[in-house]
Scaffold this motif. Structure first.
Motif, short mmCIF file in Angstrom:
data_model
loop_
_atom_site.label_atom_id
_atom_site.label_comp_id
_atom_site.label_asym_id
_atom_site.label_seq_id
_atom_site.Cartn_x
_atom_site.Cartn_y
_atom_site.Cartn_z
N LEU A 384 -52.79 69.86 67.02
CA LEU A 384 -52.35 71.17 67.48
C LEU A 384 -52.44 71.28 68.99
CD1 LEU A 384 -53.96 73.56 64.82
CD2 LEU A 384 -51.54 73.02 65.09
N LEU A 388 -48.48 69.75 68.66
CA LEU A 388 -47.71 70.83 68.04
C LEU A 388 -47.57 72.06 68.93
CD1 LEU A 388 -48.97 70.64 64.34
CD2 LEU A 388 -46.90 69.68 65.36
N TRP A 389 -48.67 72.50 69.55
CA TRP A 389 -48.56 73.69 70.41
C TRP A 389 -47.70 73.43 71.64
CZ3 TRP A 389 -49.10 76.42 66.76
CH2 TRP A 389 -50.26 76.78 66.09
N ARG A 405 -51.34 82.06 64.23
CA ARG A 405 -52.12 80.90 63.79
C ARG A 405 -52.94 81.23 62.55
NH1 ARG A 405 -55.14 79.34 69.32
NH2 ARG A 405 -56.03 77.69 68.01
N PHE A 456 -55.97 76.01 61.78
CA PHE A 456 -55.14 77.11 62.26
C PHE A 456 -55.96 78.40 62.40
CE2 PHE A 456 -51.67 74.43 60.74
CZ PHE A 456 -50.71 74.64 61.71
#
Length: 545
Positions: A384, A388-389, A405, A456
């Motif tokens: 993340l 991903l972020w 999230r 998340f």
């Protein structure tokens, strides 16, 4: 100009550092993270195998052991909230972390003594949980519970207060705070993996005493490193009892409930502009949401600064509104934590009756099952943060909000419960139809899904509460997630008791129960809660950060 401003700040920080002040920022990071690592290894080594320790060494039946574990987890997670209030109001984060880590050290020492001295444990029985097993004496239970209480209070007092101390080092930069929270949880999960594997393996295959003494040494190192970094920490000045200030708002509003609200800024009190007994004009007006509480800051006849339970500042009113605004989301988070806590307990009981041999020479310890969740969460936190972020930001031009999230975490949690129910149904069918034990590997997918969900929603919740609650509650805000988990575990204890009272789903021998029905109940529970969360998140308005 921005680069010049940055260089000036760095030069000022260097000057402060050479003059012996505590600059905060990244120089404090290694010491705080190392402290987190030491305390986390000790706590994971104690709690990961607690249920197994109670069953095997204190002859406590399986469901009773899980109920004790629920109470312990609830206490461990409620203590941080109390500690955070004390830190914010009276002593600051540093003092609370230091005292709490010393208390946890005493608790780990008591655990090590119960495992090392035979007279502090009952005699073992051939078949654990049978009626022939000797129960522990009052003295043995007393020593055990003293160790549990000290460890719960100590570990609880350090966990999220340390997170607040770290975030306070970046008090003017939310981006750096988010990075710190990611690394805080990454360290927490990675070190917990070591506790759930290495320490648990030593407890199961070498001796409980050696495993617990490793926890003692780890805790001691954490305390020493924490003290070594003292000169680098940005000092936190306690701001008094913020909860008393919050309590004044509804009281003052009720006392003036007949007063008519005004749209003029001159009719409201702003405490920052008052230094005497008079009430000069103010420069702010409360927001329109939760308008009833605006009366607390409304200047009426007979009001004065001395009458603090009748007149509050605009800032105090807005702080109270922030707390009120997050309550619906707080309840949703509690309902999110309940299925996760029940799943962790039930999967461990499943592991105890499943085929745990992986190959001819290795047996997977039941107490290490949680490591699958920890590994999946740690890996996904890294993905993340690094993949991903940044990709999401490049694609949309925006950073995902904490509430987004958390919402994704809800979805993965529901999927984890569905898989858990299907796997348990298959396990029971194999046991009753063919008298075969299912491999423990079948539990891994559900734990991976729950772990991804935690990547998340867990950091998302901590960031959300830290950024949305008043600054005077900085330590308390990071402990909100702990309060949520603590309440959830107490509710799990009550829910488990009710399930056992009204159904036959959870007997002491789960081979003759219906744990799959418990999981399906959690699926329904989680689905309803997700809809409730979506409604709360849709109507929530972010405060300015």
């Amino acid at each position: 100009m921005e680069r010049t401003h940055s260089s000036l700040r760095e030069e000022e920080a260097r000057k402060n550092n050479t003059s012996g002040s505590k600059p905060g920022g990244w120089p404090s990071f290694p010491f705080i993270i190392a402290t987190v690592a030491g305390i986390t290894l000790a706590s994971s080594g104690i709690w990961a195998n607690l249920i197994v320790y109670l069953i095997q060494e204190f002859n406590i039946k399986s469901i009773s052991a899980t109920q004790i574990s629920n109470v312990v987890n609830g206490t461990t997670n409620l203590v941080p909230f109390v500690a955070a209030i004390i830190a914010d109001c009276f002593f600051g984060s540093f003092t609370l972390v230091l005292v709490s880590s010393c208390v946890s050290l005493l608790g780990t020492i008591v655990f090590a003594l119960t495992a090392s001295i035979k007279s502090l444990r009952p005699k073992q029985c051939i078949n654990n949980g049978s009626n022939l097993c000797e129960a522990a004496s009052m003295m043995q239970y007393g020593v055990l519970y003293v160790g549990i209480a000290l460890a719960a209070i100590g570990f609880g007092g350090t966990r999220f207060t340390t997170a607040a101390l770290g975030a306070n080092q970046f008090h003017d930069n939310t981006h750096h705070q988010n990075i710190f929270f990611n690394w805080f949880f990454f360290t927490w999960y990675v070190v917990s993996v070591a506790g759930f594997t290495g320490v648990v393996y030593i407890q199961d295959n070498v001796s409980w005493g050696v495993g617990f003494w490793i926890c003692v040494v780890s805790n001691m190192i954490g305390v020493m490193v924490f003290l070594m970094g003292y000169r680098y920490y940005l000092p936190q000045t306690p701001q008094g009892s913020a909860f008393v200030d919050l309590a004044r708002v509804p009281v003052a509003s009720i006392r003036k409930w007949k007063s008519q609200l005004s749209s003029s800024t001159h009719d409201y009190y702003n405490g920052a502009h008052h230094h005497d007994a008079t009430l000069p004009p103010v420069s702010a007006i409360p927001a329109k949401r939760f308008r009833f509480f605006n009366r607390a800051a409304l200047v009426t006849e007979g009001d004065s600064i001395e009458k603090s339970w009748r007149l509050c500042s605009v800032q105090q009113v807005e702080d109270f509104k922030k707390v009120i605004g997050i309550l619906p989301l707080l309840t949703s988070s509690i309902f999110l934590a309940i299925p996760i806590g029940m799943e962790s307990n039930l999967s461990l009981l499943q592991a105890l009756v499943m085929e745990a041999h992986l190959g001819p020479h290795f047996k997977f310890p039941a107490g290490s099952l949680g490591v699958i969740l920890l590994i999946s969460t740690s890996i996904f936190l890294s993905l993340l943060d690094r993949v991903l972020w940044p990709f999401y930001q490049k694609l949309t031009g925006k950073t995902p909000t904490p509430l987004q999230r958390i919402g994704v975490g809800h979805v993965f949690n529901i999927l984890g419960m569905v898989v858990s129910a299907i796997v348990e149904s298959k396990r029971l069918k194999m046991f009753h139809d063919a008298n075969k034990s299912m491999s423990i590997l079948w539990l891994f997918p559900q734990l991976v899904l729950v772990g991804v969900g935690e990547a998340f929603h867990f950091p998302g919740q901590v960031a959300f509460y830290y950024q949305q609650l008043p600054q005077a509650l900085s330590s308390t805000s990071t402990a909100m997630i702990s309060l949520i988990i603590g309440i959830a575990f107490y509710l799990i204890t009550a829910l488990t008791h009710e399930i056992r009272r009204s159904t036959h789903w959870l007997p002491d021998n789960i081979d003759y129960g219906r744990v799959d029905n418990v999981y399906w109940m959690l699926v329904l529970f989680s689905g309803i809660n997700f809809v409730y969360y979506l409604i709360c998140a849709t109507f929530y308005k972010y405060s300015k950060i």
